[in-house]
Design an enzyme around this catalytic site. Structure first.
Site, short mmCIF file in Angstrom:
data_model
loop_
_atom_site.label_atom_id
_atom_site.label_comp_id
_atom_site.label_asym_id
_atom_site.label_seq_id
_atom_site.Cartn_x
_atom_site.Cartn_y
_atom_site.Cartn_z
N HIS A 180 69.81 32.27 9.65
CA HIS A 180 69.88 32.59 8.22
C HIS A 180 71.29 32.27 7.73
O HIS A 180 72.25 32.35 8.51
CB HIS A 180 69.56 34.08 8.02
CG HIS A 180 69.38 34.43 6.58
ND1 HIS A 180 70.45 34.66 5.74
CD2 HIS A 180 68.27 34.56 5.82
CE1 HIS A 180 69.99 34.93 4.53
NE2 HIS A 180 68.67 34.87 4.56
N GLU B 296 66.76 27.54 1.88
CA GLU B 296 67.33 28.52 0.94
C GLU B 296 68.73 28.05 0.51
O GLU B 296 69.64 28.06 1.34
CB GLU B 296 67.51 29.88 1.62
CG GLU B 296 66.25 30.49 2.15
CD GLU B 296 66.43 31.99 2.44
OE1 GLU B 296 65.55 32.75 2.05
OE2 GLU B 296 67.45 32.37 3.03
#
Ligand code: G3P
Length: 229
Positions: free
Chosen positions: A94, A142
């Site tokens: 992430h 993202e």
């Protein structure tokens, strides 16, 4: 493959400890609706809440795993131990827990050996293409600057969704499996979800839109409707 709605609980106060139970109950209540819409509703809790999620029979992904075996290891999140308690999958790299491609590769291989589903994050289409070569199950694109904000990837960067899909196709051209594209950052409602799906995404990674909502259950319910065909 079913659509995925992964709620990354991160480490917000609103999503951990006793507050985490609200998310668990919301997911249980919405399980049937998710099934009707062909969506896997998944929680990715803080490490401390993984057992709570699993014991409530929610599909559960870790937020991170380390490429390490059980044993004399301090402060690591050990894949085999998480698998033993019942996680189904994991987020890897992430933006807030970034790994280089070498480490991503190692981590994917640990996960594969244990049958843990992998969702690797990428900040842009170039990264998505590189990561596709490492053969994860999913790649979640993202854009860093939109994470935690009020404008979604679907509104601010729709072209990035289609570019990422092309990039993943290119990256996995000579491979037997093409990773599924998920997108996230700033996603708040069914309109954001629908647009992402129309552009080729097979799922959504969301955090603040659920965790910080006044009514997290209503927020999840609304996001689910974005998958309606
Ligand atoms: O992993 C999901 C995440 O980074 C997106 O966060 O708060 O923009 O939904 P958020």
């Amino acid at each position: 493959m079913k659509y995925k709605l992964i709620i990354n609980c991160k480490n917000y106060e609103e999503s951990t400890g006793s507050n985490f139970l609200k998310l668990v109950h919301a997911c249980r209540d919405l399980e049937e609706r998710a099934k009707q819409l062909n969506v896997d509703l998944i929680l990715s809790p803080s490490t401390i809440d993984l057992r709570e999620s699993i014991s409530n029979k929610i599909q559960t992904y870790a937020q991170h795993i380390d490429a390490k075996n059980p044993g004399s290891q301090t402060g690591y999140t050990i894949p085999k131990i998480l698998k033993n308690i019942g996680i189904q999958g994991t987020i890897i790299s992430h933006s807030e827990h970034f790994l280089d491609n070498e480490e991503i590769k190692k981590t994917i291989s640990y996960a594969k050996e244990l049958g843990i589903t992998t969702c690797v994050c990428a900040r842009d289409a170039t990264a998505a293409e590189e990561i596709a070569l490492l053969e994860p199950d999913m790649i979640a694109v993202e854009p860093k600057e939109l994470i935690g904000g009020d404008i979604s990837i679907s509104t601010a960067r729709p072209q990035l969704i289609s570019e990422s899909l092309d990039a993943i196709e290119r990256g996995s051209l000579n491979l037997s499996n093409q990773p599924q594209l998920l997108v996230g950052a700033g996603v708040k409602n069914d309109i954001d979800v629908r647009k992402a799906v129309e552009l080729g995404a097979r799922g959504i990674l969301v955090a603040s839109g659920v965790v910080k909502a006044q009514d997290p259950k209503a927020a999840i319910e609304n996001l689910l409707e974005g998958f309606r065909e």
